[in-house]
Design a protein around this motif. Structure first.
Motif, mmCIF file in Angstrom:
data_model
loop_
_atom_site.group_PDB
_atom_site.id
_atom_site.type_symbol
_atom_site.label_atom_id
_atom_site.label_comp_id
_atom_site.label_asym_id
_atom_site.label_seq_id
_atom_site.Cartn_x
_atom_site.Cartn_y
_atom_site.Cartn_z
ATOM 1 N N GLY A 1 93.264 -97.759 -6.026
ATOM 2 C CA GLY A 1 92.359 -99.756 -5.473
ATOM 3 C C GLY A 1 91.482 -100.184 -5.955
ATOM 4 O O GLY A 1 91.734 -101.461 -5.577
ATOM 5 N N ASN A 2 91.148 -99.373 -7.002
ATOM 6 C CA ASN A 2 90.747 -100.579 -7.574
ATOM 7 C C ASN A 2 91.221 -101.136 -8.862
ATOM 8 O O ASN A 2 91.204 -102.572 -9.220
ATOM 9 N N ARG B 1 87.363 -89.903 2.525
ATOM 10 C CA ARG B 1 87.707 -90.165 0.403
ATOM 11 C C ARG B 1 86.240 -89.562 0.169
ATOM 12 O O ARG B 1 84.971 -90.112 0.692
ATOM 13 N N SER C 1 93.292 -88.715 4.062
ATOM 14 C CA SER C 1 93.056 -88.275 3.197
ATOM 15 C C SER C 1 93.849 -87.579 1.853
ATOM 16 O O SER C 1 95.153 -86.946 1.858
ATOM 17 N N HIS D 1 103.049 -90.197 -6.171
ATOM 18 C CA HIS D 1 101.469 -90.420 -5.809
ATOM 19 C C HIS D 1 101.417 -91.654 -4.839
ATOM 20 O O HIS D 1 100.553 -91.601 -4.572
ATOM 21 N N GLU E 1 99.936 -95.669 2.014
ATOM 22 C CA GLU E 1 98.876 -95.094 3.084
ATOM 23 C C GLU E 1 97.638 -96.012 3.071
ATOM 24 O O GLU E 1 97.043 -96.615 4.732
ATOM 25 N N SER F 1 84.095 -96.817 -1.269
ATOM 26 C CA SER F 1 86.248 -96.356 -0.867
ATOM 27 C C SER F 1 86.691 -97.301 -1.959
ATOM 28 O O SER F 1 86.931 -98.400 -0.986
ATOM 29 N N THR F 2 87.403 -97.986 -2.893
ATOM 30 C CA THR F 2 88.265 -98.934 -2.885
ATOM 31 C C THR F 2 89.408 -98.872 -2.411
ATOM 32 O O THR F 2 90.400 -100.411 -1.732
HETATM 33 P P1 GDP Z 1 88.293 -94.574 -5.188
HETATM 34 O O1 GDP Z 1 87.977 -93.792 -5.443
HETATM 35 O O2 GDP Z 1 87.591 -94.472 -3.297
HETATM 36 O O3 GDP Z 1 87.737 -96.386 -4.741
HETATM 37 O O4 GDP Z 1 89.723 -95.499 -4.675
HETATM 38 P P2 GDP Z 1 91.107 -95.040 -5.789
HETATM 39 O O5 GDP Z 1 92.546 -96.002 -5.056
HETATM 40 O O6 GDP Z 1 90.669 -96.063 -7.182
HETATM 41 O O7 GDP Z 1 91.535 -93.984 -6.620
HETATM 42 C C1 GDP Z 1 91.248 -92.960 -5.690
HETATM 43 C C2 GDP Z 1 92.781 -92.587 -5.541
HETATM 44 O O8 GDP Z 1 93.528 -91.114 -5.299
HETATM 45 C C3 GDP Z 1 94.641 -93.146 -5.351
HETATM 46 O O9 GDP Z 1 94.379 -94.000 -5.914
HETATM 47 C C4 GDP Z 1 94.800 -92.219 -5.277
HETATM 48 O O10 GDP Z 1 95.418 -92.258 -6.209
HETATM 49 C C5 GDP Z 1 94.388 -91.147 -4.723
HETATM 50 N N1 GDP Z 1 94.013 -90.429 -3.298
HETATM 51 C C6 GDP Z 1 92.936 -90.821 -2.775
HETATM 52 N N2 GDP Z 1 92.749 -90.725 -1.384
HETATM 53 C C7 GDP Z 1 93.631 -90.624 -0.920
HETATM 54 C C8 GDP Z 1 94.375 -90.811 0.462
HETATM 55 O O11 GDP Z 1 94.134 -90.893 1.388
HETATM 56 N N3 GDP Z 1 95.842 -90.827 0.327
HETATM 57 C C9 GDP Z 1 96.565 -90.212 -1.236
HETATM 58 N N4 GDP Z 1 98.146 -91.031 -0.683
HETATM 59 N N5 GDP Z 1 95.953 -90.518 -2.472
HETATM 60 C C10 GDP Z 1 94.316 -90.686 -2.399
#
Ligand code: GDP
Length: 482
Positions: A106-107, A289, A341, A383, A390, A406-407
């Protein structure tokens, strides 16, 4: 449901819906990246149209990218500048900004969109460090020329080590007073990571932009959506007003322009959509998240989800006195709930509730969660493919509930053009009251903005300078466009 089988795979359509109101260029091979032209079939048409000025800017960017991209004479000439530090030919035709792959998905999506906008504003060519998986996740966004930084790019093996202390870090140079306005540099490193310091933040000052603007190669590491602060730089603000007359549509348009999932990821999106979502009368997305330490699921988060979705009438209440009322609807409304999630507990809980008890409204509720990966595994390929799928699926829902900070949620809301209900951040393992609130806009929040008045050389609340840059709903010190 809709018939997706006759989706055109040829190049013959000028349908403006398909090209998102001119946002997307024609001329791509459609089969190599099905999502590019198919995604409009899975979403309601966006009420936000790109401005003609943005459309023409993107077309001229594409021309620039093709002229300066990897392998071209201009690119080779620019590479030579990297080797000849002392006599930089300042009229080099092409200047570049290299985005370094860094942080969660997301970031990365938000920071890449920010760096692309910076490239548009400064007539630079964006090149993308592919990191572990960028090339597996995303199609090429620009026609006829790759956006990927070539693997033999000279500074590439230094990317991991770049930090605030690097000798070519702009903030570090400022701090040590070694910035010489007379001497042209071939490259600079911009450290815009959330832990950056006051000197790094000088990036957001107009005067510093004049110096930075002369450097042919910029290498940027960031995990933030820094667009709101670009709007506060004189010299950029007018151009931004022209590009985005509807200010809170920056990520919506740039995200839809840049981020097209590869066919493998698109398969994850479409198969899931058709199996679990397409038949529903209404689709609700819930992105959970949890930043608390310890293994979930947590009762306070579960309570927060129920309280928010019921109070905001996104989901019906259940009748726990089952015998007393058994309303039978002949054609009940079917709502599909898409839960994302890392933990499976939240959707299991919702699913049991709607199985064990009837809804007060008679609506039928189906609860679905595509993956439950357990914990963040940023370096694993499938992953991140699932994570991207999603985010995309959430963006196809009619109403969206996201988690504060959450990004991942920001990407979904922006791509979908959705103003989400944000589940506020719980404190001390207690659900906040109210549990959630509606976002002011669909824009992402800049989590680490500067609070500095470049002219007065003093601190200032940058969330109070102009009406369209405000503090975020979910993070009091963040900034977002509204
Ligand atoms: P943030 O940490 O919520 O700002 O989002 P980011 O995308 O930057 O980092 C979280 C990472 O954790 C994601 O890129 C995924 O790898 C994982 N992740 C977090 N929530 C989910 C989810 O609901 N589904 C899946 N498949 N992965 C998730």
């Amino acid at each position: 449901g809709r018939d997706y089988s006759n989706v055109s795979t040829t190049n013959d359509s000028n349908d403006s819906d398909k090209l998102l109101g001119g946002l997307l260029a024609t001329g791509f091979d459609e089969s190599s990246c099905l999502s590019r032209y198919q995604s409009p079939l899975y979403r309601k048409p966006s009420p936000y149209k790109p401005s003609p000025y943005l459309v023409s800017k993107l077309r001229s960017y594409e021309t620039l990218h093709k002229r300066c991209g990897p392998g071209t004479d201009s690119y080779k000439k620019a590479l030579n500048q990297l080797h000849q530090e002392d006599h930089i030919d300042n009229d080099g035709e092409c200047k570049y900004v290299v985005w370094v792959s860094f942080s969660g998905l997301g970031n990365r999506i938000l920071s890449l969109a920010s760096v692309f906008l910076y490239a548009l504003l400064t007539d630079r060519v964006l090149l993308v460090d592919r990191g572990k998986d960028m090339a597996d996740l995303f199609c090429e966004p620009f026609p006829d020329m790759s956006w990927l930084l070539p693997l033999d790019f000279p500074l590439r093996d230094q990317f991991d080590g770049l930090n605030q202390e690097s000798s070519r870090c702009y903030g570090h140079m400022l701090k040590n007073q070694v910035v010489d306005n007379e001497k042209a540099l071939s490259h600079l490193y911009l450290h815009l990571v959330h832990d950056y310091g006051d000197h790094d933040k000088m990036f957001f000052c107009q005067g510093d932009q004049t110096f930075i603007g002369k450097v042919p190669w910029l290498v940027v590491k960031t995990d933030n959506y820094f667009v709101p602060s670009l709007w506060l730089i004189p010299g950029f603000d007018e151009e931004l007003d022209k590009l985005f007359p509807e200010k809170a549509t920056v990520f919506h348009h740039l995200g839809r322009y840049l981020f097209h999932p590869t066919n493998q990821v698109w398969g994850l999106v479409t198969r899931y959509y058709e199996a679990y979502l397409s038949q529903a009368d209404e689709k609700i997305g819930i992105q959970v998240r949890v930043f608390d330490v310890g293994a979930g699921p947590f009762q306070h988060v579960m309570d927060q989800i129920s309280s928010c979705t019921q109070k905001e009438k996104l989901l019906p209440e259940v009748d726990t006195l089952v015998e007393s009322s058994r309303r039978v609807e002949r054609t009940p409304k079917h709502k599909a709930v898409l839960v994302t999630s890392l933990n499976s507990g939240y959707s299991e809980n919702l699913k049991s509730m709607y199985w064990e008890y009837p809804t007060l409204t008679g609506e039928v509720i189906g609860v679905h969660q595509p993956s439950q990966e357990g914990y963040q595994q940023t370096e694993k390929k499938m992953h991140n493919g699932k994570a991207l799928a999603e985010m995309y699926l959430l963006s196809m829902t009619d109403s969206l509930v996201t988690s504060a900070w959450s990004t991942f949620g920001y990407v979904a809301q922006g791509l979908g053009g959705l103003k989400p209900w944000i589940l506020y951040k719980p404190e001390n393992r207690t659900a906040p009251d109210p549990a959630c609130g509606r976002a002011m806009s669909m824009e992402p929040c800049f989590h680490a903005p500067p609070f500095y008045d470049c002219k007065a050389k003093a601190g200032i609340d940058t969330g109070k300078l102009v009406p369209h840059v405000r503090h975020c709903e979910d993070m009091s010190w963040g900034l977002k466009l509204v």
